[in-house]
Design an enzyme around this catalytic site. Sequence first.
Site, mmCIF file in Angstrom:
data_model
loop_
_atom_site.group_PDB
_atom_site.id
_atom_site.type_symbol
_atom_site.label_atom_id
_atom_site.label_comp_id
_atom_site.label_asym_id
_atom_site.label_seq_id
_atom_site.Cartn_x
_atom_site.Cartn_y
_atom_site.Cartn_z
ATOM 1 N N LYS A 109 0.849 -1.196 0.000
ATOM 2 C CA LYS A 109 0.000 0.000 0.000
ATOM 3 C C LYS A 109 0.876 1.234 0.000
ATOM 4 O O LYS A 109 1.993 1.207 0.529
ATOM 5 C CB LYS A 109 -0.878 0.024 1.256
ATOM 6 C CG LYS A 109 -2.100 0.913 1.123
ATOM 7 C CD LYS A 109 -3.216 0.181 0.397
ATOM 8 C CE LYS A 109 -4.488 0.944 0.325
ATOM 9 N NZ LYS A 109 -5.606 0.063 -0.041
ATOM 10 N N GLY A 221 -20.641 6.868 2.749
ATOM 11 C CA GLY A 221 -19.525 7.220 1.865
ATOM 12 C C GLY A 221 -20.040 7.200 0.443
ATOM 13 O O GLY A 221 -20.626 6.204 0.010
ATOM 14 N N TYR A 222 -19.879 8.300 -0.284
ATOM 15 C CA TYR A 222 -20.414 8.358 -1.652
ATOM 16 C C TYR A 222 -19.337 8.766 -2.644
ATOM 17 O O TYR A 222 -19.551 9.553 -3.560
ATOM 18 C CB TYR A 222 -21.637 9.296 -1.709
ATOM 19 C CG TYR A 222 -22.760 8.759 -2.582
ATOM 20 C CD1 TYR A 222 -23.509 7.658 -2.179
ATOM 21 C CD2 TYR A 222 -23.061 9.335 -3.810
ATOM 22 C CE1 TYR A 222 -24.523 7.147 -2.969
ATOM 23 C CE2 TYR A 222 -24.085 8.834 -4.616
ATOM 24 C CZ TYR A 222 -24.809 7.737 -4.185
ATOM 25 O OH TYR A 222 -25.827 7.224 -4.968
ATOM 26 N N GLY A 223 -18.151 8.216 -2.440
ATOM 27 C CA GLY A 223 -17.063 8.407 -3.409
ATOM 28 C C GLY A 223 -17.225 7.367 -4.500
ATOM 29 O O GLY A 223 -18.343 6.916 -4.785
ATOM 30 N N ASN A 224 -16.102 6.966 -5.105
ATOM 31 C CA ASN A 224 -16.190 5.997 -6.198
ATOM 32 C C ASN A 224 -16.861 4.702 -5.751
ATOM 33 O O ASN A 224 -17.818 4.229 -6.366
ATOM 34 C CB ASN A 224 -14.783 5.730 -6.753
ATOM 35 C CG ASN A 224 -14.826 4.848 -7.981
ATOM 36 O OD1 ASN A 224 -15.477 5.184 -8.968
ATOM 37 N ND2 ASN A 224 -14.194 3.703 -7.923
ATOM 38 N N ALA A 225 -16.400 4.131 -4.632
ATOM 39 C CA ALA A 225 -16.943 2.838 -4.176
ATOM 40 C C ALA A 225 -18.404 2.963 -3.757
ATOM 41 O O ALA A 225 -19.257 2.169 -4.171
ATOM 42 C CB ALA A 225 -16.092 2.293 -3.036
ATOM 43 N N GLY A 226 -18.720 3.969 -2.946
ATOM 44 C CA GLY A 226 -20.078 4.102 -2.414
ATOM 45 C C GLY A 226 -21.113 4.420 -3.483
ATOM 46 O O GLY A 226 -22.203 3.829 -3.503
HETATM 47 N N1 GLU Z 1 -7.191 0.253 -3.354
HETATM 48 C C1 GLU Z 1 -7.959 -0.908 -3.696
HETATM 49 C C2 GLU Z 1 -8.028 -1.841 -2.503
HETATM 50 O O1 GLU Z 1 -7.901 -1.428 -1.378
HETATM 51 C C3 GLU Z 1 -7.500 -1.573 -4.978
HETATM 52 C C4 GLU Z 1 -6.107 -2.115 -4.971
HETATM 53 C C5 GLU Z 1 -5.614 -2.623 -6.314
HETATM 54 O O2 GLU Z 1 -6.382 -2.675 -7.251
HETATM 55 O O3 GLU Z 1 -4.425 -2.964 -6.378
HETATM 56 O O4 GLU Z 1 -8.299 -3.007 -2.641
#
Ligand code: GLU
Length: 419
Positions: A109, A221-226
């Site tokens: 990360k 949360g209403y970003g990309n994922a939400g």
């Molecule tokens: N940031 C995303 C996660 O937490 C995607 C990670 C990725 O695609 O490498 O799973």
Amino acid sequence: MSSSQQSLNPLENAWKQLDIAAQMLRLDPDLHEVLKHPKRILTVSIPVKMDNGHIEVFTGHRVQHSDARGPYKGGIRYHPNVTLDEVKALASWMTWKCATIDIPYGGAKGGITCNPKKMSLGEKERLTRRYTVMISEIIGPRRDIPAPDVYTDPQTMAWISDTYSQIHGYSIPEIVTGKPLHVGGSEGRIYSTSKGAVICAREAASALKINLKNATAVVQGYGNAGSYAAMFLQQAGCKVIAASDSKGGVYSKKGVDAVKLNDHKNKTSSVVGFQGTEKISNEEILELDCDILVPAALENVITKKNASRIQAKIVSEAANGPTTPDADKILAKNEVLVIPDILANSGGVLVSYLEWVQNLNREHWTEDEVNKKMEAKMIKAFKDVYNTSKVKGIDMRSAAMVLAVGRVADAVKTLGIWP
Ligand code: GLU
């Protein structure tokens, strides 16, 4: 720390989750110690020329947790609260996530402590490019492949791809995933995290005999994922009764139109004020009576303090680390089915893997091809985790961790520690 206090340090929480799995697996304590620590940490001070002419220095990290099952893989987060401990936790969760969904990657990360909401596009570009140069010695298309995370997006990935390619003198799009479509991105990647979280919610609903057509959902949360999660839930027939972002939440008993809510958010930068809704706080939204709750923002939103008031029957964790270990115990006792982050949000890295495979082979698959491969793997992973939880009589997080930690431990054992 007294026993009445709970840790809100994501790293301590990640360690607790590992301890639980290690105990269940009767893991060799030496191996446990190996799996607890990242293999490599790089911290960099990134000087950026700001628009006002001054130079600001930002702190960034890249943490590589494990490469036992394949190259390091994981997103890069831009957020004012990024800490090294958080990035370490997120890196280990990537290792467990890739093992749960069974793709040949380890975990890593990245994070930069900054406030991207207060930065211009040019400042963000200079920050991204300089960070890429500074971590370029440890990343690589067969070594460590970054991706988007909180407040980074396909454009950020394009800058990383370009910077890395410029350093090496030729185009290397496979250095990063989550790119825009026309520069090597994959169909379906932009919504894959949410699609996976909703596939898991659907499988869980079917196991609990909940009909999605009559189900209610809440998205925190209403970003990309939400936002995509809300739209997929709506597509599946659910009524989305509430949603929130960092500025607050909106509620409507009759349901909100997730697509129109997304347009409103894009126009006004918040869900707040959407027509036909009541205002609701970020705390209240989690405690609403609903069938499916999707936490899709940051860590530690379901804690010992509010866990007993969670009324959802299913929690599908689109965010990483939204539930603390203390809260997990309470939710399990109350028979809330929690689909853990390392399963629920693994659709993102799963389609990242498909993007990387396409890039390495210089191919571009159709949206249908990508989604079919993705859905089959998601369903299999859900079933593996669900069956393990039933057979062993343990909650879904422990089941996913037992599978994941077991797989990574086997890889470490078989490869051996050299010298
Ligand atoms: N940031 C995303 C996660 O937490 C995607 C990670 C990725 O695609 O490498 O799973």
